[in-house]
Design a protein around this motif. Structure first.
Motif, short mmCIF file in Angstrom:
data_model
loop_
_atom_site.label_atom_id
_atom_site.label_comp_id
_atom_site.label_asym_id
_atom_site.label_seq_id
_atom_site.Cartn_x
_atom_site.Cartn_y
_atom_site.Cartn_z
N LYS A 40 -84.52 -34.32 56.01
CA LYS A 40 -83.29 -33.61 55.64
C LYS A 40 -81.99 -34.52 55.48
N VAL A 41 -81.54 -34.71 54.20
CA VAL A 41 -80.47 -35.67 53.92
C VAL A 41 -79.28 -35.16 54.31
N CYS A 42 -78.49 -36.09 54.90
CA CYS A 42 -77.38 -36.06 55.63
C CYS A 42 -76.32 -36.47 54.78
N TYR A 43 -76.38 -37.78 54.36
CA TYR A 43 -75.41 -38.48 53.54
C TYR A 43 -75.87 -39.21 52.21
N VAL A 44 -75.46 -39.08 51.14
CA VAL A 44 -75.89 -40.30 49.99
C VAL A 44 -74.61 -40.93 49.69
N SER A 45 -74.87 -42.24 49.16
CA SER A 45 -73.74 -43.11 48.62
C SER A 45 -73.83 -43.17 47.27
N ILE A 46 -72.77 -43.46 46.59
CA ILE A 46 -72.72 -43.48 45.11
C ILE A 46 -72.69 -45.12 44.86
N LYS A 320 -63.85 -49.48 54.31
CA LYS A 320 -63.14 -48.33 54.02
C LYS A 320 -64.18 -47.52 53.35
N GLU A 321 -64.15 -46.19 53.71
CA GLU A 321 -65.19 -45.33 53.10
C GLU A 321 -64.37 -43.97 52.68
N GLU A 322 -64.63 -43.59 51.45
CA GLU A 322 -64.24 -42.24 50.98
C GLU A 322 -65.19 -41.14 50.96
N PHE A 323 -64.93 -39.98 51.85
CA PHE A 323 -66.23 -39.13 51.90
C PHE A 323 -65.74 -37.83 50.89
N ILE A 324 -66.80 -37.43 50.38
CA ILE A 324 -67.12 -36.22 49.55
C ILE A 324 -67.79 -35.31 50.06
N ASN A 325 -67.27 -34.11 50.19
CA ASN A 325 -68.23 -33.08 50.77
C ASN A 325 -68.90 -32.23 49.71
N GLU A 328 -72.94 -30.35 45.64
CA GLU A 328 -72.44 -29.82 44.21
C GLU A 328 -71.29 -30.68 43.54
N ASN A 329 -70.85 -31.64 44.62
CA ASN A 329 -69.53 -32.71 44.26
C ASN A 329 -69.97 -34.16 44.12
N VAL A 330 -71.56 -34.19 44.05
CA VAL A 330 -71.96 -35.59 43.69
C VAL A 330 -71.61 -36.16 42.36
N THR A 331 -71.41 -35.11 41.48
CA THR A 331 -70.98 -35.68 40.20
C THR A 331 -69.56 -36.22 40.36
N ILE A 332 -68.69 -35.70 41.12
CA ILE A 332 -67.22 -35.98 41.15
C ILE A 332 -67.45 -37.50 41.93
N GLY A 333 -68.30 -37.75 42.53
CA GLY A 333 -68.41 -39.10 43.27
C GLY A 333 -68.80 -40.20 42.39
N GLY A 344 -63.43 -49.33 48.05
CA GLY A 344 -64.59 -49.26 49.14
C GLY A 344 -65.58 -48.20 48.52
N ARG A 345 -66.33 -47.54 49.86
CA ARG A 345 -67.41 -46.97 49.48
C ARG A 345 -67.29 -45.35 49.25
N VAL A 346 -68.01 -44.94 48.27
CA VAL A 346 -68.11 -43.58 48.36
C VAL A 346 -69.08 -43.01 48.85
N ILE A 347 -69.05 -41.95 49.48
CA ILE A 347 -70.19 -41.34 50.39
C ILE A 347 -70.06 -39.76 50.25
N VAL A 348 -71.03 -39.19 49.85
CA VAL A 348 -71.21 -37.64 49.82
C VAL A 348 -71.88 -37.10 50.79
N LYS A 349 -71.28 -36.27 51.64
CA LYS A 349 -71.81 -35.37 52.60
C LYS A 349 -72.68 -34.37 52.17
N LEU A 350 -73.93 -34.03 52.54
CA LEU A 350 -74.48 -33.09 51.80
C LEU A 350 -74.79 -32.14 52.98
N ASP A 351 -75.04 -32.48 54.18
CA ASP A 351 -75.55 -31.67 55.35
C ASP A 351 -74.01 -30.64 55.93
N ASN A 352 -74.33 -29.29 55.74
CA ASN A 352 -73.00 -28.64 56.08
C ASN A 352 -72.93 -28.23 57.34
#
Length: 359
Positions: A40-46, A320-325, A328-333, A344-352
């Motif tokens: 179960k994927v929780c976070y991915v980085s760009i 420094k991390e910037e989180f995107i929720n 569906e917003n992976v493309t924004i990252g 710094g690091r862009v990280i997308v949170k996938l787990d609601n």
């Protein structure tokens, strides 16, 4: 489950045009083979290297084909295990997918034994300061020979390209802690301000040397670098390659050492690279260079975690991390990173089920 797929390979309109990806529904994988894990994927980085993956080139991961769910460095929790080394509920790190779930061989996955729950706010930091990003900065700097390290008797200068990025910002701060005079190279003025806030002694913007076609003038950039490092460069941590690396070479001292970590300048033109015109300085100045890659080296993460943790606790490193929720917003990252809008690091949170971390 949902996943972000590669509709077609991006062309020159990327990243301003991001219409190369789809979010599709898939059945959750079942019928795992021996030694497989359902994660179960929780976070991915760009990561900048994703641009190369999207080109169809084969790197240290398999070729990404059109229609395939796109891969990303990620962390998650084991939902089902066919491995004796992993149990359901284990937290893991590795090259996962931009999807709610993915299947990976246990041999390719790293267990995070120090954490107990996916709700632990330190979990996404294993995609940043405690993961491959931070460890690459630390281990890469440890490759620099003793004679290129600063001492009380001998001051040295370290220059870091892409210094506002996640790996570059860590390398610069570690170098400063070790006693180097540090110089950063970045694309924009806001990134320059960020790098200076990290403690860099100087920073230059290569955008200031670009011509009307957006091409970096190597000679002009060399002049800026020499102004920022009047005593010359003794060591370089390079994340850029191409024109940026080429501009640093004439400013290097005899016997200088270069850590080759990344090549972001080639990620848009990896088939038509410009090369280095100042390569002859390697001979006359006896410059040495070494490429590094710590992807998949589980021991490197274990060996370096304690040192990185001490640097963070001792306030020697800011992360420094910037989180995107949302998946569906992976493309924004992707757009943010490849337009150079990140600090710094862009990280997308996938787990609601997980709230957005705050640091």
């Amino acid at each position: 489950m949902r996943g972000v797929t590669l509709r077609r390979y991006p062309d020159d309109s990327f990243p301003k045009n991001i219409d190369f990806f789809d979010v599709k529904n898939f059945p959750i994988p079942s019928n795992l083979k021996e030694n497989d894990l359902l994660i179960k994927v929780c976070y991915v980085s760009i990561d900048p290297v994703m641009r190369v993956w999207f080109s169809g080139a084969k790197t240290y991961i398999d070729t990404v084909h059109q229609g395939q769910v796109i891969p990303a460095f990620g962390c998650g929790v084991v939902a089902e295990s066919k491995s004796k080394r992993f149990n359901k509920g284990d937290l893991v790190l590795g090259a996962l997918d931009c999807a709610d779930y993915c299947v990976r061989s246990a041999n390719a996955i790293f267990k995070l034994p120090a954490l107990k729950s996916k709700h632990d706010p330190n979990l996404p930091l294993f995609l940043s300061v405690y993961g491959v990003t931070g460890i690459t900065a630390l281990k890469g700097l440890h490759q620099i020979p003793k004679e290129n390290l600063p001492t009380k008797e001998s001051k040295k200068t370290l220059i870091v390209s892409s210094a506002a990025g996640s790996t570059g910002s860590f390398a610069l701060q570690i170098g400063k802690h070790w006693g180097y005079r540090t110089v950063g190279i970045v694309s924009s003025r806001d990134k320059k301000d960020f790098v200076l806030s990290l403690g860099a002694d100087a920073c230059v913007c290569y955008n200031d040397t670009m011509d009307s076609d957006g091409i970096v003038d190597t000679d002009k950039l060399t002049k800026l670098i020499k102004q920022a490092a009047p005593e010359g460069i003794d060591a370089m941590y390079d994340n850029s390659g191409e024109e940026v690396l080429d501009a640093v070479i004439p400013a290097m001292n005899k016997g200088a050492f270069i850590v080759l970590c990344g090549a972001t300048a080639t990620y848009y033109t990896w088939k038509n690279r410009g090369g280095l015109k100042n390569l002859s300085h390697f001979i006359t100045k006896q410059i040495k260079a070494e490429g590094i890659l710590y992807f998949g080296q589980k021991n490197a993460i274990m060996e370096s975690f304690k040192e990185m943790n001490e640097l963070v606790i001792g306030n020697h490193i800011q992360h420094k991390e910037e989180f995107i929720n949302g998946l569906e917003n992976v493309t924004i990252g992707l757009q943010k990173v490849f337009l150079g809008k990140n600090l710094g690091r862009v990280i997308v949170k996938l787990d609601n089920e997980i709230p957005l971390p705050k640091f």
